[in-house]
Design a protein around this motif. Structure first.
Motif, PDB file in Angstrom:
ATOM      1  N   GLY A  29      -4.344  -3.250   7.836  1.00  0.00           N
ATOM      2  CA  GLY A  29      -4.216  -4.096   6.661  1.00  0.00           C
ATOM      3  C   GLY A  29      -4.755  -3.446   5.404  1.00  0.00           C
ATOM      4  N   ALA A  30      -5.589  -2.413   5.554  1.00  0.00           N
ATOM      5  CA  ALA A  30      -6.079  -1.696   4.377  1.00  0.00           C
ATOM      6  C   ALA A  30      -4.898  -0.977   3.720  1.00  0.00           C
ATOM      7  CB  ALA A  30      -7.157  -0.694   4.776  1.00  0.00           C
ATOM      8  N   PRO A  31      -4.793  -1.030   2.405  1.00  0.00           N
ATOM      9  CA  PRO A  31      -3.641  -0.411   1.733  1.00  0.00           C
ATOM     10  C   PRO A  31      -3.594   1.096   1.941  1.00  0.00           C
ATOM     11  CG  PRO A  31      -5.326  -1.038   0.144  1.00  0.00           C
ATOM     12  CD  PRO A  31      -5.733  -1.623   1.457  1.00  0.00           C
ATOM     13  N   ARG A  32      -2.380   1.627   1.933  1.00  0.00           N
ATOM     14  CA  ARG A  32      -2.177   3.065   2.096  1.00  0.00           C
ATOM     15  C   ARG A  32      -1.331   3.596   0.951  1.00  0.00           C
ATOM     16  NH1 ARG A  32      -0.648   3.279   8.562  1.00  0.00           N
ATOM     17  NH2 ARG A  32      -2.571   2.282   9.321  1.00  0.00           N
ATOM     18  N   LYS A  33      -1.414   4.880   0.767  1.00  0.00           N
ATOM     19  CA  LYS A  33      -0.732   5.528  -0.355  1.00  0.00           C
ATOM     20  C   LYS A  33       0.773   5.326  -0.311  1.00  0.00           C
ATOM     21  CE  LYS A  33      -0.518  10.008  -2.705  1.00  0.00           C
ATOM     22  NZ  LYS A  33      -0.961  11.426  -2.652  1.00  0.00           N
ATOM     23  N   ASN A  34       1.325   5.281   0.901  1.00  0.00           N
ATOM     24  CA  ASN A  34       2.785   5.212   1.029  1.00  0.00           C
ATOM     25  C   ASN A  34       3.346   3.786   0.962  1.00  0.00           C
ATOM     26  OD1 ASN A  34       1.795   4.305   3.451  1.00  0.00           O
ATOM     27  ND2 ASN A  34       3.059   5.621   4.745  1.00  0.00           N
ATOM     28  N   LYS A  35       2.495   2.801   0.682  1.00  0.00           N
ATOM     29  CA  LYS A  35       2.967   1.420   0.599  1.00  0.00           C
ATOM     30  C   LYS A  35       3.720   1.186  -0.724  1.00  0.00           C
ATOM     31  CE  LYS A  35       1.350  -0.117   4.496  1.00  0.00           C
ATOM     32  NZ  LYS A  35       2.244  -0.585   5.576  1.00  0.00           N
ATOM     33  N   LYS A  36       4.476   0.091  -0.754  1.00  0.00           N
ATOM     34  CA  LYS A  36       5.222  -0.245  -1.956  1.00  0.00           C
ATOM     35  C   LYS A  36       4.267  -0.568  -3.109  1.00  0.00           C
ATOM     36  CE  LYS A  36       9.333  -2.104   0.356  1.00  0.00           C
ATOM     37  NZ  LYS A  36      10.196  -3.303   0.523  1.00  0.00           N
ATOM     38  N   ALA A  83      -5.539  -6.792  -6.636  1.00  0.00           N
ATOM     39  CA  ALA A  83      -5.936  -8.173  -6.922  1.00  0.00           C
ATOM     40  C   ALA A  83      -6.899  -8.693  -5.859  1.00  0.00           C
ATOM     41  CB  ALA A  83      -4.695  -9.052  -6.998  1.00  0.00           C
ATOM     42  N   GLU A  84      -6.619  -8.364  -4.596  1.00  0.00           N
ATOM     43  CA  GLU A  84      -7.465  -8.818  -3.481  1.00  0.00           C
ATOM     44  C   GLU A  84      -8.865  -8.242  -3.560  1.00  0.00           C
ATOM     45  OE1 GLU A  84      -7.625  -8.349   1.405  1.00  0.00           O
ATOM     46  OE2 GLU A  84      -5.782  -7.853   0.309  1.00  0.00           O
ATOM     47  N   TYR A  85      -8.974  -6.949  -3.920  1.00  0.00           N
ATOM     48  CA  TYR A  85     -10.275  -6.284  -3.959  1.00  0.00           C
ATOM     49  C   TYR A  85     -10.978  -6.435  -5.302  1.00  0.00           C
ATOM     50  CZ  TYR A  85      -8.992  -3.863   0.381  1.00  0.00           C
ATOM     51  OH  TYR A  85      -8.628  -3.559   1.672  1.00  0.00           O
ATOM     52  N   GLY A  86     -10.284  -7.039  -6.294  1.00  0.00           N
ATOM     53  CA  GLY A  86     -10.899  -7.188  -7.602  1.00  0.00           C
ATOM     54  C   GLY A  86     -10.912  -5.905  -8.395  1.00  0.00           C
ATOM     55  N   VAL A  87      -9.942  -5.039  -8.149  1.00  0.00           N
ATOM     56  CA  VAL A  87      -9.826  -3.773  -8.868  1.00  0.00           C
ATOM     57  C   VAL A  87      -8.921  -3.992 -10.085  1.00  0.00           C
ATOM     58  CG1 VAL A  87      -9.014  -1.383  -8.747  1.00  0.00           C
ATOM     59  CG2 VAL A  87     -10.140  -2.426  -6.762  1.00  0.00           C
ATOM     60  N   ALA A  88      -9.423  -3.721 -11.275  1.00  0.00           N
ATOM     61  CA  ALA A  88      -8.665  -3.955 -12.500  1.00  0.00           C
ATOM     62  C   ALA A  88      -7.439  -3.050 -12.568  1.00  0.00           C
ATOM     63  CB  ALA A  88      -9.550  -3.720 -13.718  1.00  0.00           C
ATOM     64  N   PHE A  89      -6.308  -3.623 -12.956  1.00  0.00           N
ATOM     65  CA  PHE A  89      -5.078  -2.833 -13.103  1.00  0.00           C
ATOM     66  C   PHE A  89      -4.162  -3.534 -14.089  1.00  0.00           C
ATOM     67  CE2 PHE A  89      -3.812  -6.095 -10.175  1.00  0.00           C
ATOM     68  CZ  PHE A  89      -2.446  -6.254 -10.340  1.00  0.00           C
ATOM     69  N   ASP A  90      -3.175  -2.790 -14.580  1.00  0.00           N
ATOM     70  CA  ASP A  90      -2.140  -3.341 -15.451  1.00  0.00           C
ATOM     71  C   ASP A  90      -0.816  -3.321 -14.703  1.00  0.00           C
ATOM     72  OD1 ASP A  90      -3.826  -3.699 -17.684  1.00  0.00           O
ATOM     73  OD2 ASP A  90      -3.647  -1.560 -18.186  1.00  0.00           O
ATOM     74  N   MET A  91       0.020  -4.293 -14.982  1.00  0.00           N
ATOM     75  CA  MET A  91       1.322  -4.346 -14.331  1.00  0.00           C
ATOM     76  C   MET A  91       2.161  -3.119 -14.648  1.00  0.00           C
ATOM     77  SD  MET A  91       1.230  -6.995 -12.468  1.00  0.00           S
ATOM     78  CE  MET A  91       2.957  -7.072 -11.961  1.00  0.00           C
ATOM     79  N   SER A  92       1.835  -2.441 -15.750  1.00  0.00           N
ATOM     80  CA  SER A  92       2.574  -1.242 -16.135  1.00  0.00           C
ATOM     81  C   SER A  92       2.069   0.024 -15.434  1.00  0.00           C
ATOM     82  CB  SER A  92       2.493  -1.042 -17.653  1.00  0.00           C
ATOM     83  OG  SER A  92       1.141  -0.893 -18.056  1.00  0.00           O
ATOM     84  N   HIS A 133      -7.907   3.935  -4.059  1.00  0.00           N
ATOM     85  CA  HIS A 133      -8.502   4.922  -3.147  1.00  0.00           C
ATOM     86  C   HIS A 133     -10.003   5.056  -3.399  1.00  0.00           C
ATOM     87  CE1 HIS A 133      -8.665   8.330  -0.475  1.00  0.00           C
ATOM     88  NE2 HIS A 133      -9.222   9.068  -1.412  1.00  0.00           N
ATOM     89  N   GLY A 134     -10.382   5.083  -4.664  1.00  0.00           N
ATOM     90  CA  GLY A 134     -11.805   5.178  -4.991  1.00  0.00           C
ATOM     91  C   GLY A 134     -12.571   3.976  -4.470  1.00  0.00           C
ATOM     92  N   TYR A 135     -11.993   2.783  -4.624  1.00  0.00           N
ATOM     93  CA  TYR A 135     -12.651   1.570  -4.139  1.00  0.00           C
ATOM     94  C   TYR A 135     -12.771   1.590  -2.618  1.00  0.00           C
ATOM     95  CZ  TYR A 135     -13.523  -3.317  -3.055  1.00  0.00           C
ATOM     96  OH  TYR A 135     -14.069  -4.479  -2.562  1.00  0.00           O
ATOM     97  N   ILE A 136     -11.678   1.951  -1.941  1.00  0.00           N
ATOM     98  CA  ILE A 136     -11.670   1.968  -0.472  1.00  0.00           C
ATOM     99  C   ILE A 136     -12.720   2.925   0.065  1.00  0.00           C
ATOM    100  CG2 ILE A 136     -10.286   2.601   1.547  1.00  0.00           C
ATOM    101  CD1 ILE A 136      -7.820   1.608  -0.054  1.00  0.00           C
ATOM    102  N   GLU A 137     -12.803   4.117  -0.520  1.00  0.00           N
ATOM    103  CA  GLU A 137     -13.773   5.116  -0.063  1.00  0.00           C
ATOM    104  C   GLU A 137     -15.205   4.602  -0.207  1.00  0.00           C
ATOM    105  OE1 GLU A 137     -13.460   8.193   1.314  1.00  0.00           O
ATOM    106  OE2 GLU A 137     -11.299   7.835   1.504  1.00  0.00           O
ATOM    107  N   ARG A 138     -15.455   3.800  -1.240  1.00  0.00           N
ATOM    108  CA  ARG A 138     -16.822   3.311  -1.490  1.00  0.00           C
ATOM    109  C   ARG A 138     -17.145   2.040  -0.734  1.00  0.00           C
ATOM    110  NH1 ARG A 138     -15.030   3.989  -6.693  1.00  0.00           N
ATOM    111  NH2 ARG A 138     -15.113   1.717  -7.002  1.00  0.00           N
ATOM    112  N   LYS A 139     -16.159   1.154  -0.569  1.00  0.00           N
ATOM    113  CA  LYS A 139     -16.445  -0.207  -0.123  1.00  0.00           C
ATOM    114  C   LYS A 139     -15.916  -0.579   1.260  1.00  0.00           C
ATOM    115  CE  LYS A 139     -18.393  -1.491  -4.061  1.00  0.00           C
ATOM    116  NZ  LYS A 139     -19.799  -1.939  -4.159  1.00  0.00           N
ATOM    117  N   VAL A 140     -14.789   0.003   1.676  1.00  0.00           N
ATOM    118  CA  VAL A 140     -14.179  -0.387   2.945  1.00  0.00           C
ATOM    119  C   VAL A 140     -14.732   0.493   4.067  1.00  0.00           C
ATOM    120  CG1 VAL A 140     -12.018  -0.711   4.215  1.00  0.00           C
ATOM    121  CG2 VAL A 140     -12.091  -1.131   1.751  1.00  0.00           C
ATOM    122  N   VAL A 141     -15.258  -0.142   5.104  1.00  0.00           N
ATOM    123  CA  VAL A 141     -15.905   0.586   6.203  1.00  0.00           C
ATOM    124  C   VAL A 141     -14.867   0.960   7.262  1.00  0.00           C
ATOM    125  CG1 VAL A 141     -17.696   0.480   7.976  1.00  0.00           C
ATOM    126  CG2 VAL A 141     -18.018  -0.714   5.790  1.00  0.00           C
TER     127      VAL A 141
END
Length: 211
Positions: free
Chosen positions: A58-65, A74-83, A94-102
């Motif tokens: 369930g953790a996001p991967r680079k090759n996902k849509k 949105a789920e992890y609270g990581v700021a982003f723009d629709m653009s 990736h930065g968030y996952i490396e720091r926060k997801v075990v």
């Protein structure tokens, strides 16, 4: 002792078949063995191979849509723009996952009451098991002939492990520890040199400012 037997899939070596799911199953048995022997509060050290550090399903991967990456932000609270492009979304995630997801295996060891550390990449000689494995492989390899079958290899492999002496394993541990101590000394010397150079630079700047 658990010996992994490869299937019919053709790969260069066992890494093409030995995957995260197999390792997780082995890790469960390993942790249960530690508990059964009342071995607690220990540090487990592993190398950085990919299937040791896989994140939960369930953790996001680079090759996902792109939409999935946006949902993950949105789920992890990581700021982003629709653009944001897909590449930029993944960079943020990736930065968030490396720091926060075990990773799965790390969570397993932590929940069992153990600490998990990873050895530096490309330093397999810091792992005593690598030297033990080299001794076992050497023992089996010296018995090879053109008539050797896989069944013969399996029998000889088990015998080689059974013939291992405790003082041999202790020697492998001492050898790895010796290399770790040398690395620590080298790092300390390098840091000391850096501090001296920084001090010389500061002194030079002070002289220049006075002149």
């Amino acid at each position: 002792l658990e010996i992994f037997e490869c299937g019919k899939k053709k790969t260069k070596d066992y890494h093409g078949m030995f995957d995260h799911h197999y390792f997780v199953a082995w890790m469960k048995k390993f942790l249960a063995t530690l508990r059964s022997r009342y071995i607690t509060d220990e540090i487990i050290v592993m190398d950085n191979i990919k299937y040791h550090k896989k994140f939960p399903e369930g953790a996001p991967r680079k090759n996902k849509k792109k939409s999935r990456l946006q949902d993950a932000c949105a789920e992890y609270g990581v700021a982003f723009d629709m653009s944001d492009t897909k590449a930029l979304l993944w960079e943020k995630l990736h930065g968030y996952i490396e720091r926060k997801v075990v990773p799965v295996v790390e969570r397993m060891t932590n929940e069992a009451g153990y600490e998990l550390l990873y050895s530096p990449s490309h330093y397999s000689d810091f792992q005593p098991i690598e030297t033990v494995w080299a001794i076992v492989k050497g023992d089996v390899g010296r018995q090879y002939t053109t008539d050797t079958t896989l069944k013969d290899v399996l029998v000889r492999l088990k015998a080689a492990f059974n013939n291992l002496q405790s003082h041999t394993v202790q020697g492998c541990i001492r050898k790895a520890n010796g290399k770790l101590i040398k690395l620590q000394e080298y790092i300390q010397q390098t840091e000391d040199m850096d501090e001296l150079e920084e001090g010389d630079s500061s002194d030079s700047n002070e002289v220049n400012s006075l002149s």
